[in-house]
Design a protein around this motif. Sequence first.
Motif, PDB file in Angstrom:
ATOM      1  N   HIS A  57       0.856  -1.182   0.000  1.00 15.22           N
ATOM      2  CA  HIS A  57       0.000   0.000   0.000  1.00 15.22           C
ATOM      3  C   HIS A  57       0.897   1.239   0.000  1.00 15.22           C
ATOM      4  O   HIS A  57       1.998   1.218   0.555  1.00 15.22           O
ATOM      5  CB  HIS A  57      -0.906   0.031   1.236  1.00 15.22           C
ATOM      6  N   LYS A  58       0.406   2.317  -0.588  1.00 16.20           N
ATOM      7  CA  LYS A  58       1.161   3.563  -0.624  1.00 16.20           C
ATOM      8  C   LYS A  58       0.893   4.323   0.677  1.00 16.20           C
ATOM      9  O   LYS A  58      -0.237   4.732   0.938  1.00 16.20           O
ATOM     10  CB  LYS A  58       0.747   4.396  -1.834  1.00 16.20           C
ATOM     11  N   ARG A  59       1.936   4.514   1.477  1.00 16.12           N
ATOM     12  CA  ARG A  59       1.755   5.115   2.795  1.00 16.12           C
ATOM     13  C   ARG A  59       2.778   6.210   3.114  1.00 16.12           C
ATOM     14  O   ARG A  59       3.071   6.468   4.267  1.00 16.12           O
ATOM     15  CB  ARG A  59       1.800   4.022   3.880  1.00 16.12           C
ATOM     16  N   ASP A  60       3.346   6.838   2.127  1.00 15.14           N
ATOM     17  CA  ASP A  60       4.281   7.954   2.294  1.00 15.14           C
ATOM     18  C   ASP A  60       5.605   7.484   2.907  1.00 15.14           C
ATOM     19  O   ASP A  60       5.844   6.285   3.057  1.00 15.14           O
ATOM     20  CB  ASP A  60       3.653   9.085   3.118  1.00 15.14           C
ATOM     21  N   THR A  61       6.472   8.438   3.287  1.00 10.75           N
ATOM     22  CA  THR A  61       7.859   8.092   3.587  1.00 10.75           C
ATOM     23  C   THR A  61       8.111   7.597   5.008  1.00 10.75           C
ATOM     24  O   THR A  61       9.037   6.823   5.225  1.00 10.75           O
ATOM     25  CB  THR A  61       8.773   9.303   3.321  1.00 10.75           C
ATOM     26  N   ALA A  62       7.331   8.036   5.989  1.00  9.21           N
ATOM     27  CA  ALA A  62       7.615   7.632   7.368  1.00  9.21           C
ATOM     28  C   ALA A  62       7.481   6.118   7.584  1.00  9.21           C
ATOM     29  O   ALA A  62       8.373   5.484   8.165  1.00  9.21           O
ATOM     30  CB  ALA A  62       6.732   8.399   8.356  1.00  9.21           C
ATOM     31  N   PRO A  63       6.395   5.472   7.144  1.00 10.35           N
ATOM     32  CA  PRO A  63       6.313   4.015   7.311  1.00 10.35           C
ATOM     33  C   PRO A  63       7.406   3.275   6.550  1.00 10.35           C
ATOM     34  O   PRO A  63       7.947   2.279   7.048  1.00 10.35           O
ATOM     35  CB  PRO A  63       4.926   3.675   6.756  1.00 10.35           C
ATOM     36  N   CYS A  64       7.729   3.744   5.353  1.00  8.99           N
ATOM     37  CA  CYS A  64       8.797   3.134   4.556  1.00  8.99           C
ATOM     38  C   CYS A  64      10.116   3.174   5.318  1.00  8.99           C
ATOM     39  O   CYS A  64      10.807   2.157   5.472  1.00  8.99           O
ATOM     40  CB  CYS A  64       8.907   3.876   3.235  1.00  8.99           C
ATOM     41  N   ILE A  65      10.479   4.353   5.801  1.00  8.96           N
ATOM     42  CA  ILE A  65      11.761   4.519   6.495  1.00  8.96           C
ATOM     43  C   ILE A  65      11.759   3.775   7.827  1.00  8.96           C
ATOM     44  O   ILE A  65      12.768   3.174   8.227  1.00  8.96           O
ATOM     45  CB  ILE A  65      12.054   6.018   6.696  1.00  8.96           C
ATOM     46  N   GLY A  66      10.623   3.782   8.519  1.00  8.47           N
ATOM     47  CA  GLY A  66      10.538   3.070   9.786  1.00  8.47           C
ATOM     48  C   GLY A  66      10.730   1.577   9.623  1.00  8.47           C
ATOM     49  O   GLY A  66      11.468   0.940  10.389  1.00  8.47           O
ATOM     50  N   LEU A  67      10.084   1.000   8.611  1.00 11.98           N
ATOM     51  CA  LEU A  67      10.256  -0.429   8.368  1.00 11.98           C
ATOM     52  C   LEU A  67      11.701  -0.727   7.983  1.00 11.98           C
ATOM     53  O   LEU A  67      12.276  -1.726   8.439  1.00 11.98           O
ATOM     54  CB  LEU A  67       9.307  -0.904   7.265  1.00 11.98           C
ATOM     55  N   ALA A  68      12.290   0.122   7.176  1.00 14.97           N
ATOM     56  CA  ALA A  68      13.687  -0.065   6.804  1.00 14.97           C
ATOM     57  C   ALA A  68      14.576  -0.082   8.040  1.00 14.97           C
ATOM     58  O   ALA A  68      15.492  -0.902   8.152  1.00 14.97           O
ATOM     59  CB  ALA A  68      14.130   1.042   5.843  1.00 14.97           C
ATOM     60  N   ALA A  69      14.308   0.804   8.981  1.00 17.34           N
ATOM     61  CA  ALA A  69      15.103   0.856  10.215  1.00 17.34           C
ATOM     62  C   ALA A  69      14.961  -0.443  11.007  1.00 17.34           C
ATOM     63  O   ALA A  69      15.942  -0.970  11.544  1.00 17.34           O
ATOM     64  CB  ALA A  69      14.675   2.053  11.059  1.00 17.34           C
ATOM     65  N   PHE A  70      13.753  -0.970  11.092  1.00 14.53           N
ATOM     66  CA  PHE A  70      13.549  -2.248  11.778  1.00 14.53           C
ATOM     67  C   PHE A  70      14.356  -3.358  11.108  1.00 14.53           C
ATOM     68  O   PHE A  70      15.027  -4.151  11.791  1.00 14.53           O
ATOM     69  CB  PHE A  70      12.070  -2.624  11.770  1.00 14.53           C
ATOM     70  N   LEU A  71      14.286  -3.440   9.784  1.00 15.20           N
ATOM     71  CA  LEU A  71      14.956  -4.529   9.074  1.00 15.20           C
ATOM     72  C   LEU A  71      16.467  -4.408   9.164  1.00 15.20           C
ATOM     73  O   LEU A  71      17.171  -5.417   9.333  1.00 15.20           O
ATOM     74  CB  LEU A  71      14.505  -4.542   7.606  1.00 15.20           C
ATOM     75  N   VAL A  72      16.972  -3.197   9.064  1.00 14.35           N
ATOM     76  CA  VAL A  72      18.416  -2.985   9.161  1.00 14.35           C
ATOM     77  C   VAL A  72      18.913  -3.329  10.564  1.00 14.35           C
ATOM     78  O   VAL A  72      19.952  -3.975  10.739  1.00 14.35           O
ATOM     79  CB  VAL A  72      18.751  -1.520   8.806  1.00 14.35           C
ATOM     80  N   GLN A  73      18.163  -2.925  11.571  1.00 14.57           N
ATOM     81  CA  GLN A  73      18.607  -3.135  12.953  1.00 14.57           C
ATOM     82  C   GLN A  73      18.587  -4.605  13.355  1.00 14.57           C
ATOM     83  O   GLN A  73      19.290  -5.013  14.283  1.00 14.57           O
ATOM     84  CB  GLN A  73      17.735  -2.311  13.902  1.00 14.57           C
ATOM     85  N   LYS A  74      17.800  -5.410  12.642  1.00 19.42           N
ATOM     86  CA  LYS A  74      17.768  -6.835  12.951  1.00 19.42           C
ATOM     87  C   LYS A  74      19.151  -7.472  12.850  1.00 19.42           C
ATOM     88  O   LYS A  74      19.518  -8.320  13.664  1.00 19.42           O
ATOM     89  CB  LYS A  74      16.802  -7.552  11.987  1.00 19.42           C
ATOM     90  N   ASN A  75      19.890  -7.064  11.836  1.00 18.21           N
ATOM     91  CA  ASN A  75      21.210  -7.653  11.593  1.00 18.21           C
ATOM     92  C   ASN A  75      22.352  -6.785  12.085  1.00 18.21           C
ATOM     93  O   ASN A  75      23.489  -7.255  12.158  1.00 18.21           O
ATOM     94  CB  ASN A  75      21.381  -7.913  10.090  1.00 18.21           C
ATOM     95  N   ASP A  94       0.852  -7.049   4.448  1.00 15.97           N
ATOM     96  CA  ASP A  94      -0.322  -6.452   3.809  1.00 15.97           C
ATOM     97  C   ASP A  94      -1.287  -5.889   4.848  1.00 15.97           C
ATOM     98  O   ASP A  94      -1.760  -4.755   4.721  1.00 15.97           O
ATOM     99  CB  ASP A  94      -1.019  -7.505   2.954  1.00 15.97           C
ATOM    100  N   ARG A  95      -1.556  -6.652   5.881  1.00 16.50           N
ATOM    101  CA  ARG A  95      -2.536  -6.234   6.888  1.00 16.50           C
ATOM    102  C   ARG A  95      -2.038  -5.049   7.704  1.00 16.50           C
ATOM    103  O   ARG A  95      -2.728  -4.024   7.853  1.00 16.50           O
ATOM    104  CB  ARG A  95      -2.854  -7.414   7.814  1.00 16.50           C
ATOM    105  N   GLU A  96      -0.840  -5.161   8.245  1.00 13.93           N
ATOM    106  CA  GLU A  96      -0.337  -4.137   9.159  1.00 13.93           C
ATOM    107  C   GLU A  96       0.067  -2.851   8.421  1.00 13.93           C
ATOM    108  O   GLU A  96      -0.171  -1.752   8.913  1.00 13.93           O
ATOM    109  CB  GLU A  96       0.859  -4.681   9.953  1.00 13.93           C
ATOM    110  N   PHE A  97       0.648  -2.988   7.250  1.00 10.03           N
ATOM    111  CA  PHE A  97       1.049  -1.791   6.506  1.00 10.03           C
ATOM    112  C   PHE A  97      -0.192  -1.042   6.027  1.00 10.03           C
ATOM    113  O   PHE A  97      -0.230   0.192   6.033  1.00 10.03           O
ATOM    114  CB  PHE A  97       1.934  -2.173   5.315  1.00 10.03           C
ATOM    115  N   GLY A  98      -1.214  -1.791   5.635  1.00 17.19           N
ATOM    116  CA  GLY A  98      -2.457  -1.164   5.203  1.00 17.19           C
ATOM    117  C   GLY A  98      -3.172  -0.421   6.312  1.00 17.19           C
ATOM    118  O   GLY A  98      -3.939   0.513   6.054  1.00 17.19           O
ATOM    119  N   ALA A  99      -2.934  -0.815   7.553  1.00 10.70           N
ATOM    120  CA  ALA A  99      -3.591  -0.179   8.699  1.00 10.70           C
ATOM    121  C   ALA A  99      -2.903   1.113   9.133  1.00 10.70           C
ATOM    122  O   ALA A  99      -3.432   1.854   9.973  1.00 10.70           O
ATOM    123  CB  ALA A  99      -3.630  -1.154   9.880  1.00 10.70           C
ATOM    124  N   ILE A 100      -1.737   1.407   8.575  1.00  9.06           N
ATOM    125  CA  ILE A 100      -0.983   2.596   8.961  1.00  9.06           C
ATOM    126  C   ILE A 100      -1.558   3.834   8.284  1.00  9.06           C
ATOM    127  O   ILE A 100      -1.926   3.808   7.104  1.00  9.06           O
ATOM    128  CB  ILE A 100       0.507   2.441   8.566  1.00  9.06           C
TER     129      ILE A 100
END
Length: 358
Positions: free
Chosen positions: A82-100, A239-245
């Motif tokens: 879903h298209k949700r602007d830049t904050a959710p995109c960057i936030g998810l990226a931060a989560f994925l990067v920090q995992k490793n 799909d579910r959680e990103f769509g709810a943002i």
Amino acid sequence: MLHAIVMAGGSGTRFWPASRNDKPKQLLSMTGGATMIQATCDRLGDLVPPERLYIFTAQHLIDPVRSQLPKVPVNSIVGEPHKRDTAPCIGLAAFLVQKNDPDATMVVMPSDHVISPESVFREAIEAAVALVDAKPERIVTFGIPPTYPAETFGYIERAESLDSTSIQAFAVKRFREKPKGQTAQEYFESGNFYWNAGIFIWKAKTVLDALKQHEPQMYAHLAAIAEAWGTPQQAEVFDREFGAIEGKSIDYAIMEHHSDIVVVEAPFNWDDVGNWQSMARLHGQDEDNNTHLGNVLSLDSEECIVRGEDGHLVVTLGTKELIIVHTPDATLVADKSREEDIRDVVKKLKSGELERYL
């Protein structure tokens, strides 16, 4: 370590008819040679190897992006459902990067800018990373010295200069929305404002802490996605959680609230390639102020931008201040003063029987 996040989810509607749903601006070559997204990744050079690079795009563009960036790991090209602007995109990226990499530093940048020289860009990124290393809670962004009172860019107002840095850097006083008329002129004349380039350097932890504080609901949805990442439930949860943002820009979500933001005066040349008139800056003009891309014959024409494809000859005769773009199935002829209204053309195509031309 330094990780790079390239945001490539835009639709590039102002570049219709060259930019289409299945091949938007970032997947096109606007300067000759590499496409915009390829040039963005190449610009990083050895600063960030492919295994530390994430591309965030629209879900339907995953395959075209993969075909253009074969060195980037398949799982590092993320298609947002879903298209949700830049904050959710960057936030998810931060989560994925920090995992490793729990102590990860991120450089976040759009996929559709033209920047040169590349060596100066890389040096500037290294200087910005040093500013973050010195104060891990700090956010660093880049400001472009304005060359005219633009009304299409956001602005950054600078405060006091930072001492003992290898690059011109200032505390940020505030971020300003796209100004109109006299306000833009005042920003331009003051000497204390930059155009906001949309390039950020920060610790992944800093972004996540800020989202948790200022956007707790968004943070919770992103945390659920990150928890399911790499499991059989990944696609369903994404799909579910990103769509709810609730979609929100990073400026609204974090930048307007954070207390320690530094703006680096960009030492490199920058162009956001925002519309067809950008082509005049990138490709130059002839003696009649025309810009020609492709096979074009101009007779008694002035101040036109003409782009052709596939060897098709475009002839202009006695025309003035037009944008003419030829593609195999659609041709645009527009007054240059109406360029922003190309978005309205795209909206009209969406609402009728002409949707196949999107």
